[in-house]
Design a protein around this motif. Structure first.
Motif, short mmCIF file in Angstrom:
data_model
loop_
_atom_site.label_atom_id
_atom_site.label_comp_id
_atom_site.label_asym_id
_atom_site.label_seq_id
_atom_site.Cartn_x
_atom_site.Cartn_y
_atom_site.Cartn_z
N MET A 1 0.86 -1.20 0.00
CA MET A 1 0.00 0.00 0.00
C MET A 1 0.90 1.25 0.00
SD MET A 1 -3.35 -0.45 -0.10
CE MET A 1 -3.88 1.12 0.57
N ALA B 1 0.00 3.98 -1.71
CA ALA B 1 -0.84 5.15 -1.97
C ALA B 1 -0.99 6.01 -0.73
CB ALA B 1 -2.23 4.71 -2.44
N VAL C 1 -3.63 7.62 1.11
CA VAL C 1 -5.09 7.48 1.18
C VAL C 1 -5.64 8.58 2.07
CG1 VAL C 1 -7.00 5.93 1.78
CG2 VAL C 1 -4.82 4.96 0.98
N ASP D 1 -7.50 10.31 4.80
CA ASP D 1 -8.03 9.80 6.06
C ASP D 1 -9.50 10.15 6.26
OD1 ASP D 1 -5.62 8.65 6.86
OD2 ASP D 1 -4.89 10.54 7.70
N PRO E 1 -12.48 4.44 5.76
CA PRO E 1 -11.97 3.16 6.26
C PRO E 1 -10.45 3.10 6.09
CG PRO E 1 -13.05 2.88 4.13
CD PRO E 1 -13.32 4.29 4.57
N ASP E 2 -9.79 2.42 7.00
CA ASP E 2 -8.35 2.18 6.87
C ASP E 2 -8.18 0.90 6.04
OD1 ASP E 2 -5.65 1.37 7.26
OD2 ASP E 2 -5.55 2.61 9.05
N ILE E 3 -7.81 1.06 4.79
CA ILE E 3 -7.75 -0.07 3.85
C ILE E 3 -6.71 -1.09 4.32
CG2 ILE E 3 -7.32 -0.77 1.46
CD1 ILE E 3 -8.04 2.18 0.67
N LEU E 4 -5.55 -0.58 4.71
CA LEU E 4 -4.45 -1.45 5.11
C LEU E 4 -4.79 -2.25 6.37
CD1 LEU E 4 -1.52 -2.25 4.50
CD2 LEU E 4 -0.78 -0.31 5.88
N GLY F 1 3.08 -1.86 4.35
CA GLY F 1 2.57 -0.50 4.43
C GLY F 1 3.67 0.51 4.20
N PHE F 2 3.25 1.73 3.93
CA PHE F 2 4.16 2.86 3.80
C PHE F 2 3.77 3.88 4.85
CE2 PHE F 2 7.10 3.62 0.27
CZ PHE F 2 7.01 2.41 -0.40
N LYS G 1 3.66 2.74 14.34
CA LYS G 1 2.69 2.57 13.25
C LYS G 1 2.70 1.13 12.76
CE LYS G 1 1.50 6.12 10.86
NZ LYS G 1 1.45 7.28 9.96
N ARG H 1 0.65 -0.81 15.21
CA ARG H 1 -0.76 -0.42 15.15
C ARG H 1 -1.44 -1.04 13.94
NH1 ARG H 1 -2.91 4.22 13.26
NH2 ARG H 1 -0.99 5.43 13.24
N LYS H 2 -0.75 -1.07 12.80
CA LYS H 2 -1.35 -1.61 11.57
C LYS H 2 -1.24 -3.13 11.51
CE LYS H 2 -1.85 2.48 9.32
NZ LYS H 2 -3.01 2.97 8.57
N1 CTP Z 1 -3.72 3.68 4.61
C1 CTP Z 1 -4.85 2.98 4.21
N2 CTP Z 1 -6.09 3.52 4.38
C2 CTP Z 1 -6.24 4.71 4.98
C3 CTP Z 1 -5.11 5.43 5.44
C4 CTP Z 1 -3.86 4.88 5.23
O1 CTP Z 1 -4.70 1.89 3.65
N3 CTP Z 1 -7.48 5.21 5.16
C5 CTP Z 1 -2.40 3.07 4.42
C6 CTP Z 1 -1.45 3.85 3.55
O2 CTP Z 1 -1.57 3.45 2.20
C7 CTP Z 1 -0.09 3.46 4.13
C8 CTP Z 1 -0.38 3.22 5.60
O3 CTP Z 1 -1.79 3.00 5.69
O4 CTP Z 1 0.39 2.26 3.58
C9 CTP Z 1 0.02 4.30 6.52
O5 CTP Z 1 -0.64 5.49 6.18
P1 CTP Z 1 -0.50 6.75 7.13
O6 CTP Z 1 -1.29 7.87 6.56
O7 CTP Z 1 0.95 6.96 7.40
O8 CTP Z 1 -1.13 6.18 8.48
P2 CTP Z 1 -2.42 6.57 9.28
O9 CTP Z 1 -2.82 5.35 10.03
O10 CTP Z 1 -3.46 7.16 8.39
O11 CTP Z 1 -1.91 7.62 10.35
P3 CTP Z 1 -1.62 9.22 10.25
O12 CTP Z 1 -2.02 9.70 8.88
O13 CTP Z 1 -2.42 9.81 11.35
O14 CTP Z 1 -0.14 9.34 10.49
#
Ligand code: CTP
Ligand code: CA
Length: 239
Positions: free
Chosen positions: A102, A104, A106, A108, A137-140, A156-157, A175, A178-179
């Protein structure tokens, strides 16, 4: 020559890469977006294909001149606009993937109520305005929770604004945990680094929360280093 032809160490491996930045509409003519060009994700798709992988590239709003670098007989491009659209395509395509990356950016949040017609200045009467947002939604995290299976490596990135290398590692480890991903690639971004730059630098954090490597170079070099790191992470696990 051997120098130009990389080892086909990803032959038969199916890689799903998301790249670019999602856009969330406000009204028919405006959106909330971000500065991701998609270059790092496109470089990942191209590098994986060159090493023999079959690649699906989920492309969010990537300029055609950038996307051109991913054109390859083993790369299928799936264009999306919003985070919700990306989630639909990623969750469909993950079923036939061995590695998901992932890359991209995305969004939030999305706009709670998208306007049917153009928002007009006269309606705010010089008082400024605010837009209510809903969390996307958090796709990852969803992939890790719902689609994790043996043989699937989830990467993840994270782009972080930090004051020091130490803070980058700390935030990255938090992170990663958390993921729940198998590997997290972390880079420092700021007003002047990370986005339009030709060069990139990443550190890798694996499932045991160790920093397993760091790479600095062109987006293609960084992509190749990340793919090698993914193969190493897969080798450490019973597949
Ligand atoms: N990601 C995702 N879906 C989202 C937000 C993020 O799949 N809604 C994925 C990104 O593609 C990336 C990873 O989660 O691979 C981390 O994204 P990041 O924005 O750094 O993490 P967040 O959990 O959104 O935390 P924050 O923006 O508060 O740092
Ligand atoms: Ca985010």
């Amino acid at each position: 020559s051997d120098l130009e032809t990389p080892a086909p160490d990803l032959e038969g491996i199916r890689v799903l890469v998301s790249a670019g930045g999602t856009r969330e509409p406000i009204d028919p003519v405006r959106y909330i977006g971000n500065r991701s060009s998609g270059r790092q994700g496109v470089a990942l798709a191209a590098a994986a294909a060159a090493r023999g992988a079959d690649v699906v590239l989920v492309s969010a709003n990537i300029e055609q001149s950038v996307l051109d670098d991913a054109i390859h007989p083993r790369v299928r491009i799936e264009p999306v606009g919003t985070a919700t659209e990306m989630q639909g395509v990623v969750e469909r395509e993950v079923a036939s993937a061995d590695i998901v990356i992932m890359a991209a950016a995305v969004s939030d949040y999305r706009v709670a109520k998208v306007a049917d017609g153009k928002l007009r200045k006269e309606n705010s009467r010089g008082k400024g305005m605010s837009i209510a947002l809903t969390e996307n939604p958090d796709i990852l995290a969803g992939l890790v929770q719902e689609h994790r299976r043996s043989g699937l490596t989830i990467v993840g990135f994270a782009a972080e604004t930090v004051a020091s290398e130490e803070e980058l590692v700390e935030r990255g480890k938090r992170k990663r945990a958390r993921k729940g991903v198998d590997l997290l690639a972390v880079n420092a971004v700021g007003w002047n680094e990370g986005f339009e730059a030709g060069d990139n630098s990443l550190i890798f954090i694996d499932a045991s929360d160790s920093v397993t490597g760091a790479v600095q170079g062109s987006k293609r070099e960084v992509a190749d280093a990340l793919l090698t790191e993914v193969l190493r992470a897969r080798g450490n696990e019973p597949l």
